[in-house]
Design a protein around this motif. Structure first.
Motif, short mmCIF file in Angstrom:
data_model
loop_
_atom_site.label_atom_id
_atom_site.label_comp_id
_atom_site.label_asym_id
_atom_site.label_seq_id
_atom_site.Cartn_x
_atom_site.Cartn_y
_atom_site.Cartn_z
N LYS A 13 -2.80 -8.64 -25.37
CA LYS A 13 -3.73 -9.77 -25.23
C LYS A 13 -4.95 -9.42 -24.37
O LYS A 13 -5.94 -10.15 -24.35
N CYS A 14 -4.88 -8.32 -23.63
CA CYS A 14 -5.95 -7.98 -22.68
C CYS A 14 -7.25 -7.63 -23.40
O CYS A 14 -7.28 -6.81 -24.31
N LEU A 15 -8.35 -8.29 -22.96
CA LEU A 15 -9.68 -8.05 -23.56
C LEU A 15 -10.43 -6.94 -22.86
O LEU A 15 -11.54 -6.59 -23.25
N ARG A 16 -9.90 -6.45 -21.77
CA ARG A 16 -10.52 -5.44 -20.89
C ARG A 16 -11.84 -5.94 -20.30
O ARG A 16 -12.78 -5.18 -20.12
N CYS A 17 -11.92 -7.23 -20.06
CA CYS A 17 -13.17 -7.81 -19.53
C CYS A 17 -13.37 -7.47 -18.06
O CYS A 17 -14.49 -7.52 -17.55
N GLY A 18 -12.30 -7.18 -17.35
CA GLY A 18 -12.42 -6.80 -15.94
C GLY A 18 -12.53 -7.96 -14.97
O GLY A 18 -12.76 -7.76 -13.78
N LEU A 19 -12.35 -9.20 -15.45
CA LEU A 19 -12.45 -10.34 -14.54
C LEU A 19 -11.38 -10.30 -13.45
O LEU A 19 -11.54 -10.89 -12.38
N CYS A 20 -10.29 -9.60 -13.73
CA CYS A 20 -9.23 -9.50 -12.72
C CYS A 20 -9.67 -8.70 -11.50
O CYS A 20 -9.06 -8.82 -10.43
N GLN A 21 -10.73 -7.90 -11.64
CA GLN A 21 -11.22 -7.12 -10.49
C GLN A 21 -11.62 -8.04 -9.33
O GLN A 21 -11.44 -7.71 -8.17
N ASN A 74 -6.78 -15.99 -13.18
CA ASN A 74 -8.20 -15.78 -13.45
C ASN A 74 -8.47 -15.12 -14.80
O ASN A 74 -9.60 -14.78 -15.12
N CYS A 75 -7.42 -14.93 -15.59
CA CYS A 75 -7.54 -14.14 -16.82
C CYS A 75 -7.87 -15.04 -18.02
O CYS A 75 -7.12 -15.97 -18.32
N PRO A 76 -8.96 -14.77 -18.74
CA PRO A 76 -9.30 -15.61 -19.88
C PRO A 76 -8.26 -15.54 -21.00
O PRO A 76 -8.12 -16.47 -21.80
S1 SF4 Z 1 -8.89 -10.54 -16.73
FE1 SF4 Z 1 -8.04 -8.47 -16.63
S2 SF4 Z 1 -6.01 -8.65 -17.62
FE2 SF4 Z 1 -7.19 -10.49 -18.21
S3 SF4 Z 1 -8.17 -9.95 -20.15
FE3 SF4 Z 1 -9.67 -9.46 -18.55
S4 SF4 Z 1 -9.25 -7.28 -18.09
FE4 SF4 Z 1 -7.46 -8.03 -19.23
#
Ligand code: SF4
Ligand code: SF4
Length: 411
Positions: A13-21, A74-76
């Motif tokens: 399911k991970c979009l690799r958006c990086g919001l988790c940073q 915090n993960c979309p």
């Molecule tokens: S917030 Fe992190 S874990 Fe969630 S989709 Fe984005 S990169 Fe993946």
């Protein structure tokens, strides 16, 4: 509990958006990609698909997680990184086993209530017969390992008698409008029996009949954290059976971490059917089910509240402890910045990763100092231990208490 292979879809399911940073306390300190949820999710996926093997580096990366669930919130895509990390640790444990002492602690010591009693007594004597002072002053700890002296400072102060021992001299009231089973946590038992007494007093003042099955064991959180799912399942089976046998309307905890695990017992054992609805944090029960009724005695203190990750994001309990505090006469409540940010404790994480844990903790203490409280309230005994260490190492004079302990002072 689902294996990592069964959770492979979750990792996709991970979009690799990086919001988790932005929210990961570990990434905030280390600033390196392997520390963040996105990397752990990807590694979990490759491990599940047998593309990558367990290596020391894989083990290290999977160990660098507080299970604080900030990334999940915090993960979309709502990727459950917390569960993926635990499943990955279980696969790693199945392939590599556990170090001897750690395995013994998880399988033999923590589940054994008698051994816990002996250990708590020994720790109390070590701390109060001058031995701790002598060891600290001798330089022995530093000689064994440069950071052992610092790590020893994280050790909480043990009680002279465990709560189980205290209970033998207590008479619980019979009858009441609601019957509640109080789950006895290891920390309340060994470190803070005063909290156990406060919980009983407050519940009885609210008209409850309290029953305490004293044979319950460790909730299984430490075992799950180290991938020992078998032991966690055995503990869940025994605890679920004992708690269900009380016939109580609700099962209450005073520990955010135990409560989060108990609520998910249905994933560990079929004996815990219905637990998700029955298990409540004591503050949630008092506010939402009964309506909190404080006594008349004022508590003259300035109090701020730290959200335990397992209580707040794990169980969705954040409003109720604050409502209890605000209802206490004489008490001034001051909200701190980032109250829901992890304190860096996470069980043994503060010992295994001391410097990293302290960097996370110091940010928390900075936020506490900014509101200048006399008391920091927290709904998890493990957070209490970590916060007390942080306040002491930063020379902050505030104490730490559970909201229900403060409520008990009003009677
Ligand atoms: S917030 Fe992190 S874990 Fe969630 S989709 Fe984005 S990169 Fe993946
Ligand atoms: S659970 Fe917490 S420590 Fe672990 S990856 Fe997510 S935000 Fe970071």
């Amino acid at each position: 509990m689902k294996t990592l292979k069964q959770m492979r879809e979750e990792s996709e399911k991970c979009l690799r958006c990086g919001l988790c940073q932005i929210v990961c306390p570990i990434y905030n300190v280390l600033g390196s990609e392997p520390a963040v949820a996105r990397a752990k999710v990807r590694l979990a996926r490759e491990l599940a698909g047998d593309v990558l093997k367990v290596t020391p580096r894989m083990r290290k990366i999977m160990s660098l997680c507080l299970n604080c669930k900030a990334c999940v919130a915090n993960c979309p895509s709502q990727v459950h990184t917390d569960k993926l990390v635990l499943a990955a640790r279980a696969q790693i444990k199945d392939e590599d086993g556990l170090p001897f002492l750690l395995g013994a602690a998880l399988k033999q010591f923590l589940p054994n209530n008698s051994l816990q009693g002996v250990a708590a007594k020994s720790a109390y004597l070590y701390q109060h017969l001058g031995l701790q002072q002598a060891v600290r002053g001798s330089g022995l700890l530093k000689a064994v390992s440069p950071d052992l002296a610092q790590k020893e400072g994280v050790m909480p102060e043990f009680a002279p008698r465990t709560f189980r021992a205290e209970l033998a001299n207590m008479t619980l009231k019979k009858g009441g409008k609601v019957k509640v089973a109080y789950y006895l946590s290891c920390m309340t038992n060994m470190v803070n029996p005063a909290l156990g007494k406060a919980v009983i007093e407050v519940l009885e003042r609210h008209g409850c009949e309290v029953v305490i099955p004293t044979d319950v064991q460790c909730c299984g959180t430490p075992q799950l954290a180290y991938g020992d799912v078998e032991t966690a399942e055995a503990l869940a089976r025994n605890n679920a059976r004992l708690l269900a046998a009380t016939g109580a309307d609700y099962i209450l905890t005073d520990c955010g971490t135990c409560g989060d695990t108990l609520r998910h017992y249905e994933e560990l054992t079929a004996d815990a059917a219905g637990f998700e609805q029955k298990v409540l944090d004591v503050s949630e029960f008092l506010v939402d089910k009964l309506g909190v009724k404080p006594g008349d005695k004022p508590v003259e203190a300035v109090v701020t509240y730290h959200d335990s990750c397992h209580l707040n994001r794990g169980q969705g309990v954040n409003r109720q402890p604050r409502e209890i505090l605000k209802a206490i006469p004489g008490l001034t409540f001051r909200e701190m910045a980032e109250a829901d940010r992890c304190c860096g404790g996470a069980g043994t994480f503060a010992i295994t990763n001391y410097d990293l844990s302290m960097a996370i903790l110091d940010r928390k203490v900075g936020n506490i100092k900014a509101v200048n409280p006399t008391i920091v309230a927290a709904g998890c005994p493990a957070c209490k231990m970590q916060l007390e260490h942080g306040l002491a190492r930063n020379n902050v004079g505030a104490t730490v208490a559970h909201p229900v302990e403060l409520l008990a002072k009003t009677y």
